[in-house]
Enzyme design. Structure first.
Site, PDB file in Angstrom:
ATOM      1  N   PHE A  38      -8.263  -0.085  -9.483  1.00 51.51           N
ATOM      2  CA  PHE A  38      -9.079   0.951  -8.852  1.00 51.51           C
ATOM      3  C   PHE A  38      -9.639   1.923  -9.884  1.00 51.51           C
ATOM      4  O   PHE A  38     -10.815   2.277  -9.849  1.00 51.51           O
ATOM      5  CB  PHE A  38      -8.261   1.720  -7.814  1.00 51.51           C
ATOM      6  CG  PHE A  38      -7.992   0.940  -6.563  1.00 51.51           C
ATOM      7  CD1 PHE A  38      -9.015   0.619  -5.689  1.00 51.51           C
ATOM      8  CD2 PHE A  38      -6.701   0.538  -6.241  1.00 51.51           C
ATOM      9  CE1 PHE A  38      -8.773  -0.102  -4.533  1.00 51.51           C
ATOM     10  CE2 PHE A  38      -6.446  -0.182  -5.085  1.00 51.51           C
ATOM     11  CZ  PHE A  38      -7.488  -0.509  -4.228  1.00 51.51           C
ATOM     12  N   GLU A 194       5.117  -1.293   5.457  1.00 58.54           N
ATOM     13  CA  GLU A 194       4.071  -2.168   5.984  1.00 58.54           C
ATOM     14  C   GLU A 194       4.503  -3.630   5.978  1.00 58.54           C
ATOM     15  O   GLU A 194       4.186  -4.387   6.902  1.00 58.54           O
ATOM     16  CB  GLU A 194       2.784  -1.957   5.180  1.00 58.54           C
ATOM     17  CG  GLU A 194       2.174  -0.584   5.448  1.00 58.54           C
ATOM     18  CD  GLU A 194       1.014  -0.221   4.542  1.00 58.54           C
ATOM     19  OE1 GLU A 194       0.364   0.803   4.812  1.00 58.54           O
ATOM     20  OE2 GLU A 194       0.767  -0.955   3.574  1.00 58.54           O
TER      21      GLU A 194
END
Length: 464
Positions: A38, A194
């Site tokens: 990123f 998650e």
């Protein structure tokens, strides 16, 4: 015409050899970026079409969207949905060059980076190398478990899970069947939460259809967290809601507990709890990774590089660090900024402006992080969100999580593929990617290698 010594075509193509790495000829200042995560990719976008030559190095030829690795691991998405080729990303950026190579050493005294393909000189160097899984020195755990830091890890988890479920349907040993169908996830941060939620939904909706020979209750999911709460970086409200959501999905959450040993079948914890499990996924910690050549006295906790407020690595004039590897240590941020995507993106944008200002002899401002909030999903239609003073969970938080992540994926095709898969899953709970494309085999443990060696020696002696 061809140069017989170098083998290069002469003429309009201006290319030079820099210790075997061919680069376009340029008189512009050269910025070398190591890592296309990123942070690195955001910096590339900021410097495109500017008066600098940018060289991007990465050991992969693609950017990967790490927040959705767990969905690849649980068969919800195919890997090509969350990876995007660097060359496609920089297509049309005439001042950007990508080279597939692994940087091995930084020679700061000569402004040189040494890769496994050759050397390159730089005017400005940016380390955006990210982190790797931290097993905190537990060699047995590292050898027998799987981390979840890149796309290969996700595919390994997927194939391990599916192979073990298939083997569980074959074996008649009850203990071995339990071990094959039990999953232990270590780490109660966003990745662990998650992953636990996705596995619980797999257990609830997919297992009964695919494996009718045994009940879904045979698959147990344990989430182990060393502290007293989940999602420690988020609010207490988010932690409580997450614990409730996971409980409703049938996940057994073990707080104030930690794994001390794992041999590939037996998980041992600090409270002497023993769990039979052939599946252990480690999301409990990360540590910085970067090439050798940086003085170790500038490292801080987590193997991160200490930088000043302008993201310049301490002790160096033209070496910068951004993303998870960087740590701005101040009274306000004694542990550095959070190692999340939004930090990396903001630092990439900031450093792009700073480098251009430095080149043009303009003043630069120090980096200031703006927290835009945190999100974490806990299965389908359930998530938690901390947005400023607003702390909420449930369906709206999940919808917000879905929109933010979908819009952050690189490439229109990838967004379309992920959106389509999510739409199908929303109405059907279907995970159509349950394919064992390649066999996954864990590395043999020391004891297993020793047994094999003894067997070979015995066989050799017997033949003689």
């Amino acid at each position: 015409m061809k140069d017989t010594k170098s083998g290069l075509k002469t003429g309009d193509l201006a290319c030079k050899i820099s210790d075997t790495i061919c680069l376009p000829d340029s008189k512009l200042p050269r910025v070398v970026i190591i890592g296309g995560g990123f942070a690195g990719l955001t910096l590339v976008e900021k410097l495109k079409h500017k008066e600098v030559q940018v060289i991007l190095f990465d050991k992969n030829n693609f950017h990967q969207f790490q927040p959705l690795l767990y969905q690849v691991a649980t068969s919800a998405l195919e890997p090509d949905s969350i990876v995007f080729p660097f060359r496609k990303q920089i297509n049309g950026y005439k001042n950007i060059v990508f080279r597939l190579a692994e940087v091995e050493e930084i020679q700061a005294s000569s402004n040189t980076v040494v890769t496994n393909k050759g050397k390159v000189h730089y005017d400005y160097l940016v380390l955006a190398t990210g982190t790797t899984t931290n097993f905190f020195g537990m060699d047995a755990v590292e050898q027998n478990s799987l981390g979840m830091k890149d796309i290969r890890d996700s595919l390994n988890i997927r194939h391990m899970m599916l192979q073990n479920l298939e083997q569980a349907a074959i074996t008649c040993d009850d203990d071995e069947r339990d071990a094959l169908t039990n999953f232990v996830i270590v780490g109660g941060g966003p990745a662990g939460v998650e992953m636990a939620g996705a596995l619980a939904e797999f257990c609830k909706y997919i297992l009964p259809k695919d494996y009718p020979e045994y009940p879904a209750s045979i698959m147990n999911i344990y989430l182990v967290e060393a502290s007293g709460e989940l999602l420690g970086a988020m609010s207490d409200k988010a932690s409580v809601k997450t614990l409730k959501y996971l409980g409703n999905l049938g996940v057994e959450v073990l707080l104030n507990e930690s794994v001390t040993d794992y041999d590939g079948r037996e998980v041992r914890t600090k409270s002497d709890k023993l769990i039979l499990a052939r599946n252990l996924i480690w999301t409990a910690g990360v540590k910085g990774q970067f090439p050798k050549g940086i003085d170790e006295k500038y490292l801080v906790r987590g193997n991160r590089l200490k930088t000043d407020s302008y993201l310049k690595v301490e002790g160096y004039e033209n070496i910068f660090a951004i993303g998870d590897i960087a740590a701005i240590i101040t009274e306000e941020t004694p542990k550095g900024h959070p190692q999340v995507a939004q930090t990396a993106i903001q630092q990439g944008k900031y450093l792009g402006n700073s480098i251009l200002n430095i080149i043009n002899n303009k003043p630069i401002k120090y980096f200031k992080y703006k927290d835009k909030g945190s999100l974490a999903t806990v299965g389908k239609r359930k998530a938690v969100a901390d947005i400023g003073t607003f702390k909420f969970g449930g369906y709206f938080a999940w919808l917000l999580w879905s929109i933010v992540h979908l819009m952050s994926i690189s490439g229109f095709r990838n967004r379309l593929m992920v959106g389509f898969n999510w739409a199908v899953s929303y109405f059907t709970y279907e995970k159509s990617n349950r394919l064992i494309i390649r066999n996954f085999k864990k590395p043999a443990t020391t004891s297993e290698e020793s047994k094999k060696s003894n067997i070979k020696t015995l066989e050799k002696n017997t033949v003689q």
